[in-house]
Design an enzyme around this catalytic site. Structure first.
Site, PDB file in Angstrom:
ATOM      1  N   VAL A  17       0.832  -1.205   0.000  1.00 46.48           N
ATOM      2  CA  VAL A  17       0.000   0.000   0.000  1.00 46.48           C
ATOM      3  C   VAL A  17       0.870   1.260   0.000  1.00 46.48           C
ATOM      4  O   VAL A  17       0.604   2.215  -0.743  1.00 46.48           O
ATOM      5  CB  VAL A  17      -0.967  -0.004   1.199  1.00 46.48           C
ATOM      6  CG1 VAL A  17      -1.751   1.304   1.261  1.00 46.48           C
ATOM      7  CG2 VAL A  17      -1.927  -1.180   1.094  1.00 46.48           C
TER       8      VAL A  17
ATOM      9  N   GLU B 269     -10.697   6.713   5.365  1.00 45.51           N
ATOM     10  CA  GLU B 269     -11.589   6.153   4.336  1.00 45.51           C
ATOM     11  C   GLU B 269     -11.177   4.744   3.916  1.00 45.51           C
ATOM     12  O   GLU B 269     -12.020   3.859   3.739  1.00 45.51           O
ATOM     13  CB  GLU B 269     -11.607   7.093   3.126  1.00 45.51           C
ATOM     14  CG  GLU B 269     -12.447   6.634   1.948  1.00 45.51           C
ATOM     15  CD  GLU B 269     -13.936   6.564   2.261  1.00 45.51           C
ATOM     16  OE1 GLU B 269     -14.421   5.439   2.475  1.00 45.51           O
ATOM     17  OE2 GLU B 269     -14.609   7.598   2.289  1.00 45.51           O
TER      18      GLU B 269
ATOM     19  N   LYS C 257     -14.460  -3.865  10.532  1.00 43.55           N
ATOM     20  CA  LYS C 257     -14.958  -2.887   9.560  1.00 43.55           C
ATOM     21  C   LYS C 257     -16.430  -2.575   9.819  1.00 43.55           C
ATOM     22  O   LYS C 257     -16.860  -1.421   9.726  1.00 43.55           O
ATOM     23  CB  LYS C 257     -14.761  -3.418   8.145  1.00 43.55           C
ATOM     24  CG  LYS C 257     -13.273  -3.482   7.744  1.00 43.55           C
ATOM     25  CD  LYS C 257     -13.099  -4.272   6.457  1.00 43.55           C
ATOM     26  CE  LYS C 257     -11.642  -4.303   6.004  1.00 43.55           C
ATOM     27  NZ  LYS C 257     -11.428  -5.342   4.958  1.00 43.55           N
TER      28      LYS C 257
END
EC number: 1.1.1.3
Lengths: 411, 411
Positions: B12, B125, B201
């Site tokens: 990432v 986000e 989540k």
């Protein structure tokens, strides 16, 4: 306290008034600010006597602007006088929230410039996709992406009509009448059924996504008025569904866009977008495909987006304004990719028409099923660009025995 | 110029560095600011010698904070030292962007408070739904809605495994191995396959949606490790697909949440979310159902969300911070709605087990198909709440001939 003037007190205006009242406490607890509707503009006060907020109703735009007001919410629809009122509000340094896609598609660039010059915000989330959060995610969350393509169902009215034609084998006129009776279509449905509404929304999305001005009149537009039951029979034979798709793409900074009925495979995302729903697929270079769907119109879904825009203004008072890029997009007339097509040719000479088609296209499969009409030839043509089809069909259409040619892209 | 420090230079981190470099010009032209990576924190510098930005790499967190830095991007993953570094950054009045769901699920409330106290922003986000814009639309665009329910597929690893088991009749172990070989599952896949990742989540989404603290440990969690090929055969018999669903709902301010494998009808939205994709349905009182889907993980989708968060901070420097409500949610142990269920009971006495089931449930349809195993009874039980099922099964499980009971909710 944030003071809000609402222009228009129809279905959407009523939804917004209700939603603001309902959220008063919660909003105050989150932001510390109270939302308050100061006045509501209507054409004819007498029509609204029975409504809850009648004491706020006025038919004078001067009164609206003479009251202290921070945010003007425009939900009158149409171009005039919405354009004049929004322009005046921005020049008076009022923030504006609008749900008006005609206004933004036609005057968005100018109005956003005026907003920016006056240090206020013009938000218009509800102008595309009704209640679906789409413009803000596109502008902000996906800011790191170069957007290549948009594929969408943007008009609930036509989607409702096509869904009924597909699922209940209704004819176009009956489905339109049903939509009108249920309030999904207006008495004059032209803007919807001719594809203009979807094209305006696609132009707003594309202008934002590609950073170039994509005028809606430059989009190839075809409505749904010519679709008949036989088209659906052909679609079903192949496991396709007919949807009014709005598609644009950016290839090497050239833009191509269309709104037209397309046959799509029944396992694709957009095939599941039924009735009055909208659905939008955005393809970005980093994120890949992102898909959004929900109610594309209606009192409360539209009010939901308008409320989000209001909250945004109140919570981000110093926010930088977005602008539409004034660089005109270079619009390609033709989709340059190869596609499969379904064609139907009305003809007085089937044999010769079949020969013509076979000679013109390498991969052309004629229909011989029971659906085929006596006076027509239907075929699937594979792997051809639109340009080749159109130039062949232009020649065919000049033959004495060919009376009509209809084609559907298959996606 | 905005100076960015990146903590972590794995998949990432690499994606973010690439995306920031790629978007430099465009971003400057939009915002007037240049994005610049000032330093990248790694554990072992030697491992990164071949990388493009090796001159920015450091193994010293002190160096990171001693450099001038406006925004810290945390993409190390895991709880420690991510928690300590993020906390320190916020206290030093640096904005933070993180993709770390473990961190936000565990310490979100505290970290958001620290951010707020220090007048900086903590954006996350990418912690839910990877590249899908979901937290910002939920917090901002849908602010006018009371959210009733969230239904989602939030873990790409398990969704990939279940998709392979469904489409290619693979066993669980083979599908897991394939996922690992393709980089969709980690060497130690526990957090994914046991459902913890999805639960974290879901807790983030629910805490935001309902304005109450929904701890992930209070969510009923069941993983996918016990699912076998026979479960899929039963699913297919009925036209169902098995998905690891994360669902929460708010009913009269009581919250219910679960993560578990559910049989869903193959024409539902979520049934189309295959392989590594994520999908989220949010139900609000005004907007109705809104559906979001896209890539839930991966280098560039995650980087896309992180970039959106960075852009957000730069463009809205005075933005009010969000906070997690510190009011603990009242969590219901049981889903109080009636559902249909598929149950499989391993038994040494089929006849008596069938009698037991028939006596216990009004609407119970036994399987007699070829799928049924010799040592088991399988049945569809309709229109019963989970509580009734569980209390009946508790009694059944005490019978000498019953060896195992397995149940799937059907949605």
């Amino acid at each position: 306290m944030a003071s809000i003037a609402v222009l228009g007190y129809g279905v959407v205006g009523t939804g917004i008034a209700n939603l603001i009242n309902k959220n008063k406490e919660r909003f105050k607890s989150i932001t510390g600010e109270e939302l308050n509707i100061s006045s509501i503009l209507v054409k004819d006060k007498n029509k609204h006597e029975q409504k809850q907020n009648y004491h706020l109703v006025t038919d004078s735009i001067e009164k609206i602007f003479n009251n202290p007001v921070d945010i003007v919410v425009e939900v009158m629809g149409g171009l005039h006088p919405a354009y004049e009122y929004v322009k005046k509000a921005l020049k008076l340094k009022k923030h504006v929230v609008t749900a008006n896609k005609d206004l933004i598609a036609e005057y968005g660039e100018e109005l956003l410039d005026i907003a920016s010059d006056n240090g206020v915000t013009l938000n218009f989330e509800a102008s595309v996709g009704g209640g679906i959060p789409i413009l803000k995610p596109l502008m902000e969350s996906l800011a790191g992406n170069k957007i290549f393509e948009i594929q969408a169902i943007l008009n609930g009215t036509t989607n409702f009509i096509l869904s009924k034609m597909y699922a209940e084998n209704m004819g176009y006129k009956d489905a339109l009448k049903l939509a009108q009776n249920l309030g999904f279509a207006e008495a004059n449905p032209d803007s919807d059924v001719l594809g203009y509404d979807a094209a305006r929304k696609l132009s707003i999305l594309s202008t934002i996504a590609y950073g170039m001005k994509v005028n809606w009149v430059d989009i190839n537009i075809e409505g749904i008025t010519d679709i008949d039951e036989i088209d659906f029979e052909y679609a079903k034979l192949n496991g396709y569904i007919i949807k009014l798709l709005a598609i644009s793409k950016n290839k090497d900074e050239k833009i191509y866009g269309f709104v037209k009925p397309v046959m799509i495979k029944s396992d694709s995302y957009l095939s599941k977008i039924d009735n009055e729903l909208n659905g939008i697929v955005i393809e970005g270079d980093a994120v890949g495909n992102v898909f959004f769907s929900g109610k594309g119109a209606g009192m409360l879904p539209t009010a939901s987006s308008v409320f989000g825009d209001i909250a945004d203004i109140i919570q981000n008072k110093n926010k930088k304004n977005i602008k539409f890029n004034d660089k005109e997009a270079y619009i390609e007339k033709y989709w340059d990719e190869k596609s499969d097509w379904l064609v139907r040719i009305k003809t007085n000479d089937r044999l010769n028409t079949i020969c013509n088609l076979s000679e013109s296209f390498k991969n052309c499969h004629m229909y011989t099923s029971s659906v085929t009409q006596r006076d027509e030839v239907a075929a699937i043509i594979r792997n051809e660009p639109e340009f080749t089809l159109d130039s062949t069909f232009e020649k065919l259409s000049k033959l004495s025995y060919v009376t009509k040619i209809k084609k559907f892209m298959i996606l």
